[in-house]
Scaffold this motif. Sequence first.
Motif, PDB file in Angstrom:
ATOM      1  N   PHE A  35       0.885  -0.977  -0.022  1.00  0.00           N
ATOM      2  CA  PHE A  35      -0.339   0.046   0.046  1.00  0.00           C
ATOM      3  C   PHE A  35       0.658   1.195   0.287  1.00  0.00           C
ATOM      4  N   PHE A  36       0.848   2.259  -0.901  1.00  0.00           N
ATOM      5  CA  PHE A  36       1.371   3.198  -1.040  1.00  0.00           C
ATOM      6  C   PHE A  36       2.922   3.132  -1.854  1.00  0.00           C
ATOM      7  N   PRO A  37       3.125   2.353  -2.775  1.00  0.00           N
ATOM      8  CA  PRO A  37       4.624   1.667  -2.686  1.00  0.00           C
ATOM      9  C   PRO A  37       5.443   2.715  -2.896  1.00  0.00           C
ATOM     10  N   PHE A  38       4.717   3.655  -3.367  1.00  0.00           N
ATOM     11  CA  PHE A  38       6.043   4.994  -3.401  1.00  0.00           C
ATOM     12  C   PHE A  38       6.932   4.941  -1.654  1.00  0.00           C
ATOM     13  N   ILE A  39       6.243   5.144  -0.936  1.00  0.00           N
ATOM     14  CA  ILE A  39       6.426   5.789   0.301  1.00  0.00           C
ATOM     15  C   ILE A  39       6.987   4.170   1.139  1.00  0.00           C
ATOM     16  N   THR A  40       5.680   3.914   1.724  1.00  0.00           N
ATOM     17  CA  THR A  40       6.209   2.555   2.627  1.00  0.00           C
ATOM     18  C   THR A  40       7.767   1.619   2.117  1.00  0.00           C
ATOM     19  N   GLY A  41       8.228   0.946   0.756  1.00  0.00           N
ATOM     20  CA  GLY A  41       9.313   0.858   0.513  1.00  0.00           C
ATOM     21  C   GLY A  41      10.407   1.423   0.824  1.00  0.00           C
ATOM     22  N   LYS A  42      10.726   2.774   0.731  1.00  0.00           N
ATOM     23  CA  LYS A  42      11.524   3.136   0.864  1.00  0.00           C
ATOM     24  C   LYS A  42      12.173   3.422   2.615  1.00  0.00           C
ATOM     25  N   ASN A  43      10.751   3.666   2.550  1.00  0.00           N
ATOM     26  CA  ASN A  43      10.570   4.474   4.376  1.00  0.00           C
ATOM     27  C   ASN A  43      10.725   2.322   5.274  1.00  0.00           C
ATOM     28  N   PHE A  44      10.300   2.086   4.945  1.00  0.00           N
ATOM     29  CA  PHE A  44      10.874   0.268   5.527  1.00  0.00           C
ATOM     30  C   PHE A  44      12.313   0.503   5.207  1.00  0.00           C
ATOM     31  N   ALA A  45      12.198   0.458   4.175  1.00  0.00           N
ATOM     32  CA  ALA A  45      14.472  -0.071   4.019  1.00  0.00           C
ATOM     33  C   ALA A  45      15.060   0.900   5.326  1.00  0.00           C
ATOM     34  N   PHE A  46      14.343   2.188   4.833  1.00  0.00           N
ATOM     35  CA  PHE A  46      15.324   2.861   6.279  1.00  0.00           C
ATOM     36  C   PHE A  46      15.375   2.569   6.842  1.00  0.00           C
ATOM     37  N   ARG A 473       1.058  -6.005   6.931  1.00  0.00           N
ATOM     38  CA  ARG A 473       0.187  -5.124   6.549  1.00  0.00           C
ATOM     39  C   ARG A 473      -0.242  -4.187   5.266  1.00  0.00           C
ATOM     40  N   ALA A 474       0.704  -3.398   4.782  1.00  0.00           N
ATOM     41  CA  ALA A 474       1.109  -3.099   3.578  1.00  0.00           C
ATOM     42  C   ALA A 474       0.970  -3.939   2.585  1.00  0.00           C
ATOM     43  N   GLN A 475       0.541  -4.904   2.462  1.00  0.00           N
ATOM     44  CA  GLN A 475       0.497  -6.241   1.950  1.00  0.00           C
ATOM     45  C   GLN A 475      -0.376  -6.840   1.426  1.00  0.00           C
ATOM     46  N   THR A 476      -0.726  -7.404   2.790  1.00  0.00           N
ATOM     47  CA  THR A 476      -2.142  -7.471   3.153  1.00  0.00           C
ATOM     48  C   THR A 476      -3.444  -6.675   2.758  1.00  0.00           C
ATOM     49  N   LEU A 477      -3.490  -5.430   3.111  1.00  0.00           N
ATOM     50  CA  LEU A 477      -4.085  -4.331   2.583  1.00  0.00           C
ATOM     51  C   LEU A 477      -4.249  -4.150   0.777  1.00  0.00           C
ATOM     52  N   ILE A 478      -3.295  -4.483   0.176  1.00  0.00           N
ATOM     53  CA  ILE A 478      -3.274  -4.713  -0.998  1.00  0.00           C
ATOM     54  C   ILE A 478      -4.571  -5.356  -1.525  1.00  0.00           C
ATOM     55  N   SER A 479      -4.033  -6.717  -1.134  1.00  0.00           N
ATOM     56  CA  SER A 479      -4.941  -8.160  -1.255  1.00  0.00           C
ATOM     57  C   SER A 479      -6.252  -7.796  -1.229  1.00  0.00           C
ATOM     58  N   GLY A 508      -0.488  -4.876  14.027  1.00  0.00           N
ATOM     59  CA  GLY A 508      -0.433  -3.664  14.559  1.00  0.00           C
ATOM     60  C   GLY A 508      -1.268  -2.634  14.541  1.00  0.00           C
ATOM     61  N   GLU A 509      -0.321  -1.644  14.959  1.00  0.00           N
ATOM     62  CA  GLU A 509      -0.757  -0.476  14.423  1.00  0.00           C
ATOM     63  C   GLU A 509      -0.683   0.405  13.707  1.00  0.00           C
ATOM     64  N   LEU A 510       0.799   0.355  13.040  1.00  0.00           N
ATOM     65  CA  LEU A 510       0.753   1.309  10.999  1.00  0.00           C
ATOM     66  C   LEU A 510      -0.176   0.784  10.552  1.00  0.00           C
ATOM     67  N   GLY A 511      -1.098   1.948   9.460  1.00  0.00           N
ATOM     68  CA  GLY A 511      -2.131   1.890   9.119  1.00  0.00           C
ATOM     69  C   GLY A 511      -3.431   1.442   9.272  1.00  0.00           C
ATOM     70  N   LEU A 512      -2.989   1.311  10.355  1.00  0.00           N
ATOM     71  CA  LEU A 512      -4.531   0.919  10.969  1.00  0.00           C
ATOM     72  C   LEU A 512      -5.396   2.160  10.843  1.00  0.00           C
ATOM     73  N   GLN A 513      -5.437   3.377  10.537  1.00  0.00           N
ATOM     74  CA  GLN A 513      -6.747   4.158  10.214  1.00  0.00           C
ATOM     75  C   GLN A 513      -7.199   3.661   9.219  1.00  0.00           C
ATOM     76  N   GLU A 514      -5.987   3.797   8.098  1.00  0.00           N
ATOM     77  CA  GLU A 514      -6.004   3.222   7.037  1.00  0.00           C
ATOM     78  C   GLU A 514      -6.547   2.080   6.432  1.00  0.00           C
ATOM     79  N   THR A 515      -6.615   0.826   7.187  1.00  0.00           N
ATOM     80  CA  THR A 515      -7.197   0.000   7.154  1.00  0.00           C
ATOM     81  C   THR A 515      -8.548  -0.191   7.468  1.00  0.00           C
ATOM     82  N   THR A 516      -9.019   0.843   8.282  1.00  0.00           N
ATOM     83  CA  THR A 516     -10.495   0.751   8.918  1.00  0.00           C
ATOM     84  C   THR A 516     -10.695   1.382   8.021  1.00  0.00           C
ATOM     85  N   GLU A 517     -10.340   2.767   7.014  1.00  0.00           N
ATOM     86  CA  GLU A 517     -11.402   3.580   5.981  1.00  0.00           C
ATOM     87  C   GLU A 517     -11.577   3.121   4.654  1.00  0.00           C
TER      88      GLU A 517
END
Length: 746
Positions: A35-46, A473-479, A508-517
């Motif tokens: 989810f948000f591939p331009f953002i999440t990939g960079k941030n998790f790698a960082f 979650r970033a992967q599951t939400l895409i599914s 977990g907590e990261l992305g929970l609001q986006e998942t709910t929305e």
Amino acid sequence: MQYTKFLRWALLGGLCLVPFISLIVATGSIFPNMFFPFITGKNFAFRILVELLLLVYVILAMREPKYRPKASLIMWSVGIFVLWMAVATALSVDPVKSFWSNFERMDGYITVLHLFALFIVAGAVLAAEKWWDVLFRISVATGALQGAYALMQVFHIFGLTPSSQSGPRADTSFGNATYLAVFMLFNIFITLLMLVRDWRSLNARVVYGMALVLEFPALYFTETRGAILGALGGIIIMALWILIRARGTAEVGQRRAAWVTLGVIVLLVGGFFALKDTSFVRGSGALARLASISLQDPTTTSRLNFIWPIAIKGALEKPVTGWGQENFNFIFNKYYNPAMWGQEQWFDRAHNEFLDWLVAGGFPAALLYVSFFALAAWAIVRSDALSPAEQAILLGLLAAYGFNNLFVFDNLMSIVYFFLILAFVHGLSWKPLPRFMALSRPMSEQSIAVVAPLVAVAIVGGMWYFNWDGIARAQTLISAIETTDPATGTARTPDQSLAAFKTALSQGELGLQETTEQLFQYSSNSIAPSTSATPEQKQEFYNLTLSAGNAMLAQRKNDARLELFDGIFLSQFGQYDQALAHLQEAAALSPDKQQILFQEGLMYVQKGDVADALPILKKAYDLAPDYDEARIVYAGGLYYAGQNAAADALLTERFGTTTVDDDQLLQFYQNTKQYGRVIDIWNLRLASDPTNVNDLYSLAAVYFASGDTTHTIAILQQIIKDNPSLASQIQPIITQVQNGTLKPGQ
């Protein structure tokens, strides 16, 4: 002792990977689809990279005192900032989100902690090993790569194009032209710095020159005004500083270059203003955007008249600890200006980094953030290790970045580069830590054998805790939101989506609001109106969404956006009283937001209470009479109330007719059985596309609903004539209309 060599090289190599994070996009090719591939990939790698670096660094610093942190005013300022934001996070409106942020931004206090770790590690190790130049050269290489990528996007080489979000503006692996622009801004000045440092090498001059040839056009083609003007201003400051400070005989060439630079800028700026209103400028994306800058420009109006005043109001309400990171939307909704109807409806940033920190951490955080620039500039000016030209370039960079941040907020790579520059400048002015804090002796091998495993367990455990659930979650939400199964190419069933949402909600907590929305929207738009989902499946989605929504509202109280989503969801499942309660709460939290008032007023209409709907819809209209949607929705309320003359006058005043091609008005006419007007609108659409099958079929349906079977059959026959392949589908409908077995509403 041999292991310290491996640790040293691991640290240096890892730090040199930081610029390459900019190239990561999590779309399922090299990195998982997130989810948000331009953002999440960079941030998790960082985050993972910094955590690994911290693990290696702590063990190495225990054994080698030269790698331990040292003190400077910048370090103290950054450290106090990190501590203060911990307080602001703990006391924030929503501490959970203030810490974790979300997928769209991946900011929050967790990022502040990682930036501080990067500052400490890079500031200690790169200075001790004198590897800053190596890191900067690698950064120049990534800047050149991004520059080449940008040019290929602009000229569609190898089929590359900017992302849909950026339109014609280059955005490369950032997916956002503004993010690319500030990345290029940093690298332009870093390239200039290395050009000065390596000037004696002809090969270096050629390489850096080629990099600049790629970086400057890339910045230009982002069409990002703040970054372009910031770079221009930074270069002017750079040239002026050289003219003031570069007085040696060996620096004659630099002064000459500074004069030439200023002259070229004067000619460019003068030529731009002379040609500002010509077709040449208006036909160029970047030049046209620059030419459009004015107090009446929509972006300028949005910042000056609306967003920044809202941010200041919010900051004055909580001046000490602020609202916490990721909570700007609370004050945006509270102080929403109805004149913003044509702007983004859910701002989550002030679009000014200085104001964002003021809102997030109060005046202490904002002052500390400003001190980063002031202390860095002071250290640069006082440094004997820098030549006047090097001082000029770094001062120009700070000025350019600071100006850019007056109009945008940071992204990961921009703030990473800023903290790297702070770490570099920290090394120019550092002193030993106070004696009570300093440990000057190496730790014994025996002690390291005991402590190192404990450090490893703590950091690796933290790495798992901070990242694993978020990545999953970033992967599951895409599914969950995909309409087709990528493995089989078949349509996903409601049960598959339901299972994916259940899993995503538990991660977990990261992305929970986006998942709910996303669950709110999926249940409202895909499940509630579905004719293929079974009653049992609809009930399961309803139960899951209701539970997730209630849990999120309990955590994030007084969030008008969540209340609105909940109200829309409940209305789609026919729970009108509960829906209205949430919509009323949303309206109380954001009393002047027309989008909420529309939903609240139309909910009363759905309940059959038109009398209570009209004052609400009138308020939405009165808040901004030039807002066409507010006018149309209010007119719809008047039609439901039987006040057709008043509604007609309202529409005619603005549009000169009641035949307005608008989907909402079309629905209002349909619901109030004004079939003649519905027919007029469909005919209006067909005038520009006479063979559009969907529009023709809709027109036939209206004629049938009005009882005009003659026109119904004629239009259906026209569809068959234009599209013989549809005869097998359309002819049975014609037969049923002719023999009377098909009734309106079937």
